[in-house]
Design a protein around this motif. Structure first.
Motif, PDB file in Angstrom:
ATOM      1  N   SER A 165       0.880  -1.337   0.383  1.00  0.00           N
ATOM      2  CA  SER A 165      -0.222   0.126   0.534  1.00  0.00           C
ATOM      3  C   SER A 165       0.483   1.058   0.420  1.00  0.00           C
ATOM      4  O   SER A 165       2.011   1.316   0.574  1.00  0.00           O
ATOM      5  CB  SER A 165      -0.704   0.120   1.631  1.00  0.00           C
ATOM      6  OG  SER A 165      -2.247  -1.057   1.268  1.00  0.00           O
ATOM      7  N   ALA A 166       0.774   1.988  -1.138  1.00  0.00           N
ATOM      8  CA  ALA A 166       1.508   3.374  -1.377  1.00  0.00           C
ATOM      9  C   ALA A 166       1.289   4.314   0.184  1.00  0.00           C
ATOM     10  O   ALA A 166       0.199   4.434   1.116  1.00  0.00           O
ATOM     11  CB  ALA A 166       0.461   4.308  -1.558  1.00  0.00           C
ATOM     12  N   SER A 167       2.299   4.816   0.997  1.00  0.00           N
ATOM     13  CA  SER A 167       2.206   5.702   1.366  1.00  0.00           C
ATOM     14  C   SER A 167       2.157   6.945   1.980  1.00  0.00           C
ATOM     15  O   SER A 167       1.165   7.878   3.080  1.00  0.00           O
ATOM     16  CB  SER A 167       4.001   5.805   3.073  1.00  0.00           C
ATOM     17  OG  SER A 167       4.423   6.241   1.401  1.00  0.00           O
ATOM     18  N   ASP A 168       1.602   7.429   0.571  1.00  0.00           N
ATOM     19  CA  ASP A 168       0.961   9.167   0.527  1.00  0.00           C
ATOM     20  C   ASP A 168       0.068   9.366   0.157  1.00  0.00           C
ATOM     21  O   ASP A 168      -0.980   9.879  -0.065  1.00  0.00           O
ATOM     22  CB  ASP A 168       1.615   9.254  -0.092  1.00  0.00           C
ATOM     23  CG  ASP A 168       1.697   9.142  -1.621  1.00  0.00           C
ATOM     24  OD1 ASP A 168       1.886   7.286  -1.662  1.00  0.00           O
ATOM     25  OD2 ASP A 168       2.328   9.504  -3.115  1.00  0.00           O
ATOM     26  N   LEU A 169      -0.954   7.957   0.591  1.00  0.00           N
ATOM     27  CA  LEU A 169      -2.287   8.076   0.512  1.00  0.00           C
ATOM     28  C   LEU A 169      -3.508   9.077   0.978  1.00  0.00           C
ATOM     29  O   LEU A 169      -2.578   9.012   2.165  1.00  0.00           O
ATOM     30  CB  LEU A 169      -3.469   6.663   0.635  1.00  0.00           C
ATOM     31  CG  LEU A 169      -3.003   5.653  -0.466  1.00  0.00           C
ATOM     32  CD1 LEU A 169      -3.615   3.969   0.122  1.00  0.00           C
ATOM     33  CD2 LEU A 169      -2.927   5.660  -1.576  1.00  0.00           C
ATOM     34  N   LEU A 232      -7.238   5.206  -9.747  1.00  0.00           N
ATOM     35  CA  LEU A 232      -7.287   3.793  -8.972  1.00  0.00           C
ATOM     36  C   LEU A 232      -5.332   3.052  -9.141  1.00  0.00           C
ATOM     37  O   LEU A 232      -4.885   2.500  -8.371  1.00  0.00           O
ATOM     38  CB  LEU A 232      -7.725   2.738 -10.605  1.00  0.00           C
ATOM     39  CG  LEU A 232      -8.987   3.821 -10.104  1.00  0.00           C
ATOM     40  CD1 LEU A 232     -10.314   2.974 -11.250  1.00  0.00           C
ATOM     41  CD2 LEU A 232     -10.158   2.788  -9.282  1.00  0.00           C
ATOM     42  N   MET A 233      -5.111   4.103 -10.284  1.00  0.00           N
ATOM     43  CA  MET A 233      -3.251   3.051 -10.353  1.00  0.00           C
ATOM     44  C   MET A 233      -2.588   3.575  -9.016  1.00  0.00           C
ATOM     45  O   MET A 233      -1.939   3.124  -8.714  1.00  0.00           O
ATOM     46  CB  MET A 233      -2.956   3.979 -11.428  1.00  0.00           C
ATOM     47  CG  MET A 233      -3.344   3.611 -12.773  1.00  0.00           C
ATOM     48  SD  MET A 233      -2.466   4.393 -13.957  1.00  0.00           S
ATOM     49  CE  MET A 233      -2.560   5.828 -14.274  1.00  0.00           C
ATOM     50  N   THR A 288      -8.052   8.979  -1.815  1.00  0.00           N
ATOM     51  CA  THR A 288      -7.342   7.307  -2.475  1.00  0.00           C
ATOM     52  C   THR A 288      -7.562   6.816  -1.181  1.00  0.00           C
ATOM     53  O   THR A 288      -6.867   5.321  -0.944  1.00  0.00           O
ATOM     54  CB  THR A 288      -5.960   8.027  -2.434  1.00  0.00           C
ATOM     55  OG1 THR A 288      -4.939   8.517  -1.393  1.00  0.00           O
ATOM     56  CG2 THR A 288      -5.920   8.026  -3.960  1.00  0.00           C
ATOM     57  N   ARG A 289      -7.218   6.558  -0.044  1.00  0.00           N
ATOM     58  CA  ARG A 289      -7.587   5.912   1.614  1.00  0.00           C
ATOM     59  C   ARG A 289      -9.451   4.825   0.873  1.00  0.00           C
ATOM     60  O   ARG A 289      -9.454   3.997   1.573  1.00  0.00           O
ATOM     61  CB  ARG A 289      -7.637   6.111   2.536  1.00  0.00           C
ATOM     62  CG  ARG A 289      -6.147   7.271   2.737  1.00  0.00           C
ATOM     63  CD  ARG A 289      -6.151   8.342   4.547  1.00  0.00           C
ATOM     64  NE  ARG A 289      -7.215   9.021   3.922  1.00  0.00           N
ATOM     65  CZ  ARG A 289      -7.238  10.043   5.188  1.00  0.00           C
ATOM     66  NH1 ARG A 289      -6.709   9.359   6.480  1.00  0.00           N
ATOM     67  NH2 ARG A 289      -8.547  10.381   5.092  1.00  0.00           N
TER      68      ARG A 289
END
Length: 427
Positions: A165-169, A232-233, A288-289
């Motif tokens: 999971s990206a850390s900057d959502l 979504l990306m 985006t979360r």
């Protein structure tokens, strides 16, 4: 002086001969044992693979589009557990979606397209004439054959790591400014034909079909695609966007179109999807979360919408954007096909889920936020309350098990797959 020059020239000649013999010896070793010496410098300089051997996963751009299997409805296939009834026609071309010739990249009509396999592409490259000498050609063949053998043995075992999971959502703005569809089609080169995306450097944890019921909203479509693809990306999911358009002028049937999108997306995707998100085209997620994935319980994703002042209108709401797994959707027999006009079908689905002992999951309101695009409100369905009062009696006999429709056309554009369907037969 002359003798010294002659001796120096002889030594230079002998050195050149020795160097030439050394090169020829290396070439001979490479030719004879190329399949073993896969890491030799000569191999590196003489041969560049047609594709990256460190990423053997076959991507969607390399897959031949799945053929669309059709069969007429019969008494034997009326039960949705055994098959689904449908009719296909190929002579209808009327389309109020968009002119395929007016987009930046012309679409692919799946019924009439053959994609070259990797073997065919490799063959065409190998057969191109080159000025390479006979010796060098043999050397290249030996090197290539050895590399291909290694790639074949390794491709079955090498896998990409799972996506993290990206850390900057977090919150993202929604650009609702009008934009032309052909302009959006020029963007997002990482998206594959048909609106399919797979993270390039990792294996996605979720494979999701985004099903969007559609009619007469081309301007909304451009804004939707421009917002959704980067959103979504960012979440590192594998997904496809399917725009399901209702042909004709009869009252809009959102629920039936989502049933059609479920059926057709499963046929178009090799191996099918495990998660389905049913999405109104006029809603844009703002955080985006809010992960576009499925959980053990059906998820109502658009709980907090700006036009409702970011408050839940009522506890049983399940409209706008909702997520269900393949098992959940089939267990409740899909959506009802009977709701022609605006309203009622999402409340019907809420009841179906409760009857099967599901409960509705939601993110907290600060995450499940959506911006809505302005549009003229559709005419409410005057029969929606009557239909809802009968939902307990028709639950098992109305849905995927009774779905009838005609596929007019399936087109792959760059950023989405367009499914044009005739659903006018009254269910």
């Amino acid at each position: 002086m002359g003798g010294g020059a002659s001796a120096g020239g002889g030594r230079a000649t002998r050195a050149l001969r020795l160097l030439l013999l050394l090169v020829l010896a290396l070439a001979a070793v490479e030719y004879l044992f190329g399949s073993i010496l896969d890491a030799s410098p000569l191999r590196t300089y003489l041969y560049t693979p047609l594709y990256n051997a460190t990423q053997p996963t076959l991507r969607n751009a390399e897959r031949t589009p799945a053929s669309l299997k059709r069969f007429p409805p019969t008494e034997q296939n009326m039960n949705y557990a055994d098959g689904y009834s449908e009719i296909t026609i190929h002579n209808l071309t009327t389309n109020n979606h968009t002119d395929p010739n007016n987009v930046a990249r012309k679409p692919i009509e799946l019924n009439h397209t053959k994609t070259k396999s990797m073997e065919e592409v490799s063959s065409s490259v190998q057969n191109e004439p080159t000025p390479t000498s006979t010796l060098m050609t043999k050397l290249l063949d030996g090197v290539k054959n050895g590399t291909e053998a290694i790639n074949k043995s390794d491709s079955a075992t090498v896998t990409l790591p799972m996506c993290e999971s990206a850390s900057d959502l977090g919150p993202v703005p929604a650009n609702t400014t009008d934009i032309e569809l052909d302009e959006v089609e020029k963007k997002f080169p990482e998206v594959q034909w048909g609106g399919r995306y797979t993270p390039p450097n990792c294996t996605a944890k979720h494979k999701v079909a985004i099903i969007v019921p559609y009619r007469d909203r081309q301007q909304h479509l451009a804004i939707f695609l421009n917002h959704m693809h980067p959103f979504l990306m960012k979440q590192q999911i594998e997904y496809g966007i399917y725009i399901v358009e209702q042909k004709g002028t009869k009252q809009f049937n959102r629920a039936k179109l989502m049933n059609v999108g479920f059926m057709e997306s499963q046929k178009l995707e090799p191996g099918g999807f495990a998660c389905f998100i049913f999405h109104d085209i006029d809603l844009l997620p703002l955080d985006t979360r809010n992960l576009y994935s499925c959980t053990r319980q059906p998820r109502h994703m658009s709980a907090s919408i700006d036009r409702f002042k970011f408050k839940l209108p009522y506890s049983a709401i399940f409209g706008g954007v909702s997520a269900m797994t393949l098992e959940q959707f089939q267990t409740v027999n899909g959506f009802s096909n009977k709701y022609w006009g605006w309203g009622g079908e999402d409340d019907d689905m809420y009841y179906r889920l409760l009857k099967k002992n599901y409960h509705i999951a939601r993110y907290k309101m600060s995450i499940a936020r959506y911006a809505s695009l302005e549009h003229k409100k559709s005419t409410p369905n005057p029969k929606r309350y009557q239909l809802l009062s009968q939902k307990g009696k028709t639950f098992g006999r109305d849905g995927l098990s009774t779905l009838r429709y005609e596929i007019v056309q399936v087109m792959q554009y760059h950023l989405y797959t367009h499914i044009l369907a005739n659903i006018d037969e009254r269910s």
